[in-house]
Scaffold this active site. Structure first.
Site, PDB file in Angstrom:
ATOM      1  N   HIS A  77       0.815  -1.217   0.000  1.00 44.53           N
ATOM      2  CA  HIS A  77       0.000   0.000   0.000  1.00 44.53           C
ATOM      3  C   HIS A  77       0.852   1.272   0.000  1.00 44.53           C
ATOM      4  O   HIS A  77       0.325   2.371  -0.155  1.00 44.53           O
ATOM      5  CB  HIS A  77      -1.024  -0.008   1.141  1.00 44.53           C
ATOM      6  CG  HIS A  77      -0.480   0.348   2.483  1.00 44.53           C
ATOM      7  ND1 HIS A  77      -0.135  -0.592   3.436  1.00 44.53           N
ATOM      8  CD2 HIS A  77      -0.222   1.541   3.049  1.00 44.53           C
ATOM      9  CE1 HIS A  77       0.300   0.019   4.515  1.00 44.53           C
ATOM     10  NE2 HIS A  77       0.265   1.313   4.307  1.00 44.53           N
ATOM     11  N   ASP A 124      -0.161  -7.555   1.713  1.00 44.37           N
ATOM     12  CA  ASP A 124       0.343  -6.182   1.701  1.00 44.37           C
ATOM     13  C   ASP A 124       1.869  -6.187   1.755  1.00 44.37           C
ATOM     14  O   ASP A 124       2.462  -5.845   2.779  1.00 44.37           O
ATOM     15  CB  ASP A 124      -0.266  -5.411   2.886  1.00 44.37           C
ATOM     16  CG  ASP A 124       0.000  -3.922   2.785  1.00 44.37           C
ATOM     17  OD1 ASP A 124       0.458  -3.470   1.712  1.00 44.37           O
ATOM     18  OD2 ASP A 124      -0.247  -3.218   3.782  1.00 44.37           O
ATOM     19  N   GLY A 225       3.304   6.734   8.690  1.00 48.69           N
ATOM     20  CA  GLY A 225       4.706   6.920   8.316  1.00 48.69           C
ATOM     21  C   GLY A 225       5.555   5.715   8.671  1.00 48.69           C
ATOM     22  O   GLY A 225       6.690   5.603   8.237  1.00 48.69           O
ATOM     23  N   SER A 227       4.373   2.568   8.075  1.00 46.49           N
ATOM     24  CA  SER A 227       3.993   1.514   7.126  1.00 46.49           C
ATOM     25  C   SER A 227       5.186   1.002   6.346  1.00 46.49           C
ATOM     26  O   SER A 227       6.049   1.782   5.955  1.00 46.49           O
ATOM     27  CB  SER A 227       2.997   2.064   6.102  1.00 46.49           C
ATOM     28  OG  SER A 227       1.694   1.885   6.535  1.00 46.49           O
ATOM     29  N   GLY A 228       5.182  -0.294   6.078  1.00 42.75           N
ATOM     30  CA  GLY A 228       6.264  -0.885   5.283  1.00 42.75           C
ATOM     31  C   GLY A 228       7.493  -1.218   6.100  1.00 42.75           C
ATOM     32  O   GLY A 228       8.359  -1.953   5.654  1.00 42.75           O
TER      33      GLY A 228
END
Ligand SMILES: *[C@@H]1O[C@H](CO)[C@@H](O)[C@H](O)[C@H]1NC(C)=O
Length: 278
Positions: A77, A124, A225, A227-228
């Protein structure tokens, strides 16, 4: 589903969904509830950047992790589309200070998981191939991916790191130093139950997709911020990446864990991509 919140930094003018007044602020410094990470403690942590014309600079949108000298793992995402142009991204690596003037790395290939539709449905994860391999050092080296035989649970020591917001309405401030926090993994069933209760979910089917796991608690966890970014747990003295930050409800404002892509369930796919796209 208005409540569910992706943990990407909404720096591109995306509106933040409405939430009730946040829980009373406590002494929260860090990711949410974290503190400054020492240089070199999480040498695989990277920042994914996109160019923002308004600021004429490459701005942090997500975290990621180096899993190979030439590959970064992040959340699907964080990438706008499956056919995303690799030149639209840069990678910051090897420094806990986000805008410390390090040369950004170029990306030559973007691989979004083919089954990804929405973070709330799982899958994801995405891989970014670097234009040239990094030279590894004390401050920059790949994280270990989990063997499928390993079992992870609430008894494991797990840490989350990132440059995301330190509270729902509060961005990380200069000098933008990497934050980290120790968070507990939560049992799958307990997590599913607490989400269902919170969302008053009556329908059949799961709220937490099968390929995701839960970690974090009130006052400790990821925010926009992050995420990932990587969730790592220690197994026989080695840090292993167990999760990729995906989504949550608010930012650790409730007695609810955040939701991560379960890396272990995708290790085969990841290895296959690395082999096939050498
Ligand atoms: C990254 O790509 C840009 C645009 O193609 C190029 O100008 C720049 O030199 C590259 N940077 C590195 C470190 O290779």
């Amino acid at each position: 589903m208005l409540w569910l919140l992706l943990l990407t930094l909404p720096c591109l003018g995306a509106s933040v969904p409405e939430l009730p007044a946040p829980a009373p602020e406590r002494e929260l410094v860090g990711i949410v509830g974290g503190h400054s990470a020492p240089q070199g403690k999480w040498p695989w942590q990277v920042s994914l950047r996109v160019y923002v014309y308004h600021w004429a600079s490459w701005v942090h949108i997500c975290g990621g992790s180096l899993i190979h000298p030439r590959w970064v793992l992040t959340a699907a995402h964080c990438i706008s589309r499956k056919d995303a142009d690799p030149s639209a991204y840069r990678i910051h690596a090897g420094d806990v200070y986000l805008y410390g003037g390090r040369t950004l790395l170029n990306v030559s290939r973007v691989v979004v998981h083919p089954d990804y539709i929405s973070a709330f449905l799982g899958f994801d994860l995405a891989l970014l191939k670097l234009a040239s391999p990094v030279r590894t050092s004390r401050r920059l080296r790949p994280v270990t991916l989990p063997l499928q035989s390993l079992d992870f649970g609430p008894e494991d020591e797990c840490w989350l790191s990132g440059w995301g917001r330190v509270f729902y309405y509060e961005p990380l401030r200069p000098p933008y130093r990497l934050q980290h926090v120790q968070i507990p993994l939560e049992e799958e069933r307990a997590c599913e139950q607490s989400y269902r209760k919170f969302l008053h979910a009556r329908a059949n089917g799961r709220v937490i997709p099968e390929d995701m796991l839960c970690a974090g608690t009130l006052g400790r966890g990821p925010c926009m911020g992050d995420s990932g970014g990587p969730l790592v747990c220690k197994k026989t003295g080695t840090w292993v990446q167990v999760g990729v930050v995906s989504w949550g409800i608010g930012c650790s404002m409730y007695e609810l864990p955040a939701v991560f892509t379960n890396v272990q369930m995708h290790v085969d796919w990841i290895r296959q991509q690395l082999r096939r796209r050498r």
